[in-house]
Design an enzyme around this catalytic site. Structure first.
Site, PDB file in Angstrom:
ATOM      1  N   SER A  43     -10.265   5.595 -34.217  1.00 25.39           N
ATOM      2  CA  SER A  43     -10.344   6.472 -33.035  1.00 25.39           C
ATOM      3  C   SER A  43      -9.160   6.244 -32.091  1.00 25.39           C
ATOM      4  O   SER A  43      -8.565   7.207 -31.581  1.00 25.39           O
ATOM      5  CB  SER A  43     -11.668   6.272 -32.294  1.00 25.39           C
ATOM      6  OG  SER A  43     -11.890   4.911 -32.005  1.00 25.39           O
ATOM      7  N   HIS A  93     -16.698   3.961 -39.380  1.00 24.98           N
ATOM      8  CA  HIS A  93     -16.260   3.646 -38.009  1.00 24.98           C
ATOM      9  C   HIS A  93     -17.473   3.818 -37.085  1.00 24.98           C
ATOM     10  O   HIS A  93     -18.475   3.138 -37.239  1.00 24.98           O
ATOM     11  CB  HIS A  93     -15.065   4.545 -37.659  1.00 24.98           C
ATOM     12  CG  HIS A  93     -14.334   4.180 -36.410  1.00 24.98           C
ATOM     13  ND1 HIS A  93     -14.413   2.950 -35.811  1.00 24.98           N
ATOM     14  CD2 HIS A  93     -13.475   4.906 -35.619  1.00 24.98           C
ATOM     15  CE1 HIS A  93     -13.646   2.922 -34.723  1.00 24.98           C
ATOM     16  NE2 HIS A  93     -13.078   4.106 -34.576  1.00 24.98           N
ATOM     17  N   HIS A 143     -15.450  -6.484 -41.129  1.00 22.66           N
ATOM     18  CA  HIS A 143     -14.481  -5.905 -40.190  1.00 22.66           C
ATOM     19  C   HIS A 143     -13.087  -5.976 -40.790  1.00 22.66           C
ATOM     20  O   HIS A 143     -12.771  -6.890 -41.551  1.00 22.66           O
ATOM     21  CB  HIS A 143     -14.493  -6.654 -38.851  1.00 22.66           C
ATOM     22  CG  HIS A 143     -13.922  -5.833 -37.736  1.00 22.66           C
ATOM     23  ND1 HIS A 143     -12.586  -5.829 -37.443  1.00 22.66           N
ATOM     24  CD2 HIS A 143     -14.512  -4.960 -36.885  1.00 22.66           C
ATOM     25  CE1 HIS A 143     -12.371  -4.987 -36.446  1.00 22.66           C
ATOM     26  NE2 HIS A 143     -13.521  -4.450 -36.087  1.00 22.66           N
ATOM     27  N   ARG A 150     -18.530  -8.684 -29.224  1.00 18.74           N
ATOM     28  CA  ARG A 150     -19.278  -7.526 -28.686  1.00 18.74           C
ATOM     29  C   ARG A 150     -20.696  -7.539 -29.237  1.00 18.74           C
ATOM     30  O   ARG A 150     -21.643  -7.116 -28.579  1.00 18.74           O
ATOM     31  CB  ARG A 150     -18.553  -6.216 -29.047  1.00 18.74           C
ATOM     32  CG  ARG A 150     -17.140  -6.148 -28.493  1.00 18.74           C
ATOM     33  CD  ARG A 150     -16.381  -4.947 -29.016  1.00 18.74           C
ATOM     34  NE  ARG A 150     -16.257  -4.966 -30.473  1.00 18.74           N
ATOM     35  CZ  ARG A 150     -15.814  -3.965 -31.211  1.00 18.74           C
ATOM     36  NH1 ARG A 150     -15.444  -2.833 -30.630  1.00 18.74           N
ATOM     37  NH2 ARG A 150     -15.723  -4.063 -32.513  1.00 18.74           N
ATOM     38  N   ASP A 157     -21.544  -2.893 -34.305  1.00 15.32           N
ATOM     39  CA  ASP A 157     -22.599  -1.929 -34.631  1.00 15.32           C
ATOM     40  C   ASP A 157     -23.886  -2.574 -35.127  1.00 15.32           C
ATOM     41  O   ASP A 157     -24.902  -1.895 -35.273  1.00 15.32           O
ATOM     42  CB  ASP A 157     -22.087  -0.945 -35.695  1.00 15.32           C
ATOM     43  CG  ASP A 157     -20.937  -0.114 -35.156  1.00 15.32           C
ATOM     44  OD1 ASP A 157     -21.022   0.302 -33.994  1.00 15.32           O
ATOM     45  OD2 ASP A 157     -19.961   0.093 -35.880  1.00 15.32           O
TER      46      ASP A 157
HETATM   47  N1  HAX Z   1     -21.272  -4.535 -47.126  1.00 13.86           N
HETATM   48  C1  HAX Z   1     -20.862  -4.461 -48.413  1.00 13.86           C
HETATM   49  N2  HAX Z   1     -19.592  -4.541 -48.826  1.00 13.86           N
HETATM   50  C2  HAX Z   1     -18.679  -4.756 -47.872  1.00 13.86           C
HETATM   51  C3  HAX Z   1     -19.015  -4.891 -46.521  1.00 13.86           C
HETATM   52  C4  HAX Z   1     -20.368  -4.757 -46.156  1.00 13.86           C
HETATM   53  N3  HAX Z   1     -20.789  -4.803 -44.885  1.00 13.86           N
HETATM   54  N4  HAX Z   1     -17.882  -5.096 -45.806  1.00 13.86           N
HETATM   55  C5  HAX Z   1     -16.876  -5.083 -46.704  1.00 13.86           C
HETATM   56  N5  HAX Z   1     -17.353  -4.870 -47.948  1.00 13.86           N
HETATM   57  C6  HAX Z   1     -16.597  -4.692 -49.179  1.00 13.86           C
HETATM   58  C7  HAX Z   1     -15.703  -3.473 -49.029  1.00 13.86           C
HETATM   59  O1  HAX Z   1     -16.432  -2.271 -49.284  1.00 13.86           O
HETATM   60  C8  HAX Z   1     -14.652  -3.750 -50.063  1.00 13.86           C
HETATM   61  O2  HAX Z   1     -15.187  -3.434 -51.323  1.00 13.86           O
HETATM   62  P1  HAX Z   1     -14.260  -2.755 -52.478  1.00 13.86           P
HETATM   63  O3  HAX Z   1     -13.211  -3.758 -52.745  1.00 13.86           O
HETATM   64  O4  HAX Z   1     -15.228  -2.552 -53.596  1.00 13.86           O
HETATM   65  O5  HAX Z   1     -13.740  -1.481 -51.889  1.00 13.86           O
HETATM   66  C9  HAX Z   1     -14.500  -5.263 -49.975  1.00 13.86           C
HETATM   67  O6  HAX Z   1     -15.708  -5.751 -49.362  1.00 13.86           O
HETATM   68  C10 HAX Z   1     -13.318  -5.721 -49.127  1.00 13.86           C
HETATM   69  O7  HAX Z   1     -13.394  -5.087 -47.859  1.00 13.86           O
HETATM   70  P2  HAX Z   1     -12.787  -5.794 -46.561  1.00 13.86           P
HETATM   71  O8  HAX Z   1     -11.323  -5.959 -46.771  1.00 13.86           O
HETATM   72  O9  HAX Z   1     -13.552  -7.015 -46.227  1.00 13.86           O
HETATM   73  O10 HAX Z   1     -13.112  -4.745 -45.438  1.00 13.86           O
HETATM   74  P3  HAX Z   1     -12.264  -3.445 -45.044  1.00 13.86           P
HETATM   75  O11 HAX Z   1     -11.234  -3.866 -44.070  1.00 13.86           O
HETATM   76  O12 HAX Z   1     -11.821  -2.686 -46.240  1.00 13.86           O
HETATM   77  O13 HAX Z   1     -13.391  -2.573 -44.329  1.00 13.86           O
HETATM   78  C11 HAX Z   1     -15.245  -2.190 -42.934  1.00 13.86           C
HETATM   79  C12 HAX Z   1     -13.910  -2.935 -43.075  1.00 13.86           C
HETATM   80  C13 HAX Z   1     -15.746  -2.400 -41.515  1.00 13.86           C
HETATM   81  C14 HAX Z   1     -15.008  -0.693 -43.173  1.00 13.86           C
HETATM   82  C15 HAX Z   1     -16.249  -2.759 -43.963  1.00 13.86           C
HETATM   83  O14 HAX Z   1     -16.488  -4.114 -43.671  1.00 13.86           O
HETATM   84  C16 HAX Z   1     -17.549  -1.982 -44.013  1.00 13.86           C
HETATM   85  O15 HAX Z   1     -17.632  -0.981 -44.715  1.00 13.86           O
HETATM   86  N6  HAX Z   1     -18.603  -2.439 -43.241  1.00 13.86           N
HETATM   87  C17 HAX Z   1     -19.847  -1.724 -43.157  1.00 13.86           C
HETATM   88  C18 HAX Z   1     -19.691  -0.509 -42.252  1.00 13.86           C
HETATM   89  C19 HAX Z   1     -19.506  -0.922 -40.806  1.00 13.86           C
HETATM   90  O16 HAX Z   1     -20.200  -1.784 -40.294  1.00 13.86           O
HETATM   91  N7  HAX Z   1     -18.549  -0.266 -40.110  1.00 13.86           N
HETATM   92  C20 HAX Z   1     -18.319  -0.489 -38.689  1.00 13.86           C
HETATM   93  C21 HAX Z   1     -17.088  -1.352 -38.413  1.00 13.86           C
HETATM   94  C22 HAX Z   1     -16.856  -1.554 -36.942  1.00 13.86           C
HETATM   95  C23 HAX Z   1     -16.346  -0.303 -36.341  1.00 13.86           C
HETATM   96  O17 HAX Z   1     -15.233   0.152 -36.538  1.00 13.86           O
HETATM   97  N8  HAX Z   1     -17.183   0.338 -35.612  1.00 13.86           N
HETATM   98  O18 HAX Z   1     -16.851   1.521 -35.126  1.00 13.86           O
END
Ligand code: HAX
Length: 439
Positions: free
Chosen positions: A242, A272, A318, A327, A373
């Protein structure tokens, strides 16, 4: 207006610093870029400039150098309240100093003068189909206000680059004043069919007004939560979707209405801002499945079932942080201080205990800890805001504070249009082949 004066006073010296960096030290190397980062969403590449906030991966966010506990302790608070004024936080983000009570109130007063929403905006929202997502309604309302942009008007008339930030600030104050009113209207209209304008009261602060306009029965508790929520969600440096979308679009000299609208569109994604609604849905699913708060063992199995079905566990992980998000901690402390026996709070606490272990065992997520979140929906649910798809709108209200502060400073420092360079797959393969050649 005090924000104009305070920013204007800092500009000559700050512009010199940027000029010196750009002219005298342009060749200094700050970071290198790897193939992994190019195919991996540009993770960690140091390429954005902001002084509004900074996320340390082992410590979390600092707003203008202050940690979350410091912000909550040092900013002025409404009489008898534990959570600071949002106006004080906006002052801190914009100016970089902790405001006095008078300075924080000057921002709150400015918002009061600008909170009126033109009638056509309400009319337009009421013509939308009932199933339109509330983020669409918020985004439409923002776009419909663009016709009032001082920046766009002054740009058309002709304005010097040094002056861009002044109408940018004017627009930002207008936008941040109006966003909570629009959000509250969307809430009361979409879920309760109320067509009247929200009852804004100039005697109340930003958070208390929001609680009143939302018509939450425990107004005092919800006013505290609203202030906390908006402060915590305001900014998270510049690389998140964002903030970065807003910055990118703003760099083309689109006004803040266009730019923030882009940011809102990014916030609406499930990885996000939408994660907060998904996280609460996950917690409620657990409660439903086990008819209450489950045992640790049952929760452990449920978390594995989620992963095995190919889903992520929302609220955990994250892109930058490698520790529990402060937070999250601030919101958990708020919940435990006020309603520790609530089932969802107890469950969220148990999830905090169990899910990191599960994610560690799975071995994929780089950060198995909770993010913002993991708990924010639980707090809203407690106060009766149970319409999940509205949660991202709340995030959007808070995020407006950070992205507008960044927008104003980007214009003030003359940040150029953003234009990174792309490469082709073949170029990357060639770079890899070259790196593998014997020396
Ligand atoms: N559950 C399961 N798998 C997860 C995970 C979770 N909570 N967090 C990371 N992973 C997985 C990823 O999907 C990725 O898998 P692949 O290699 O198969 O694609 C692997 O672990 C490596 O990911 P990462 O490098 O640790 O994390 P990223 O930087 O790629 O992604 C995310 C960060 C926040 C998107 C990710 O941790 C996620 O999807 N979390 C769950 C959704 C979430 O809580 N989003 C909100 C984040 C905060 C925010 O921005 N709020 O607005």
């Amino acid at each position: 207006m005090i924000l104009y004066e305070k920013i204007a006073a800092q500009l000559p010296a700050w512009r010199e610093r940027i000029k010196s960096l750009a002219k005298d030290h342009a060749e200094v190397v700050v970071d290198k870029v790897t193939v992994g980062q190019i195919v991996g969403g540009m993770r960690d590449i140091k390429s954005l400039l902001t002084d509004v906030s900074y996320v340390d991966s082992n410590e979390g966010i600092r707003f203008r150098g202050l940690s979350i506990p410091e912000v909550l302790k040092k900013l002025p608070k409404p009489r008898g309240a534990k959570i600071p004024l949002v106006g004080g936080l906006y002052y801190l983000l914009m100016v970089g100093e902790i405001p006095t009570m008078e300075e924080a109130m000057a921002v709150e007063d400015e918002w009061d003068k600008r909170a009126e929403i033109p009638d056509y905006v309400y009319k337009m929202l009421k013509t939308m189909p009932k199933d339109a997502h509330p983020m669409i309604l918020l985004n439409l309302a923002v776009m419909s206000l663009e016709r009032n942009s001082a920046f766009a008007r002054k740009y058309r008339e002709g304005m010097k680059k040094d002056e861009y930030w002044e109408p940018a600030l004017e627009d930002s104050l207008d936008l941040t004043a109006k966003i909570p009113v629009i959000a509250a209207f969307i809430y009361r209209y979409k879920y309760f069919g109320e067509k009247k304008k929200p009852g804004y009261n100039v005697k109340l602060d930003y958070g208390a007004n929001f609680a009143r306009m939302m018509k939450i029965s425990d107004k005092k508790g919800y006013a505290d939560l609203s202030r906390l929520y908006f402060i915590l969600h305001s900014d998270h440096e510049s690389g998140n979707v964002s903030a970065h979308s807003t910055h990118l679009v703003g760099s083309s000299l689109s006004d803040i209405y266009f730019a923030y609208s882009a940011g809102l569109s990014g916030l609406a994604g499930p990885l996000h801002g939408l994660a907060n609604q998904e996280c609460l849905a996950w917690l409620l699913e657990v409660i439903k499945r086990f008819d209450g708060v489950p045992s640790r063992d049952d929760l452990y199995k449920f978390a594995w079932d989620t992963l095995n079905s190919g889903k992520v566990i929302p609220g955990y992980g994250h892109a930058v942080l490698r520790v529990p998000d402060p937070r999250f901690t601030a919101q958990m402390e708020f919940a435990k201080a006020r309603f520790p026996h609530d089932d969802l709070v107890r469950l969220a606490d148990m999830v905090f205990d169990v899910v990191p272990t599960v994610l560690k065992e799975q071995g994929k997520a780089k950060n198995p800890a909770p993010n913002v979140d993991a708990i924010s929906g639980t707090l809203q649910y407690y106060y009766g805001v149970r319409e999940f798809d509205f949660y991202t709108v709340l995030f959007g209200v808070g995020r407006a504070l950070g992205v507008t502060a960044n927008y104003v400073w980007s214009r003030a420092l003359g940040m150029p249009i953003e234009r990174p360079k792309s490469v082709t797959t073949k170029m990357l393969e060639e770079a890899v082949a070259k790196s593998l050649q014997p020396l």
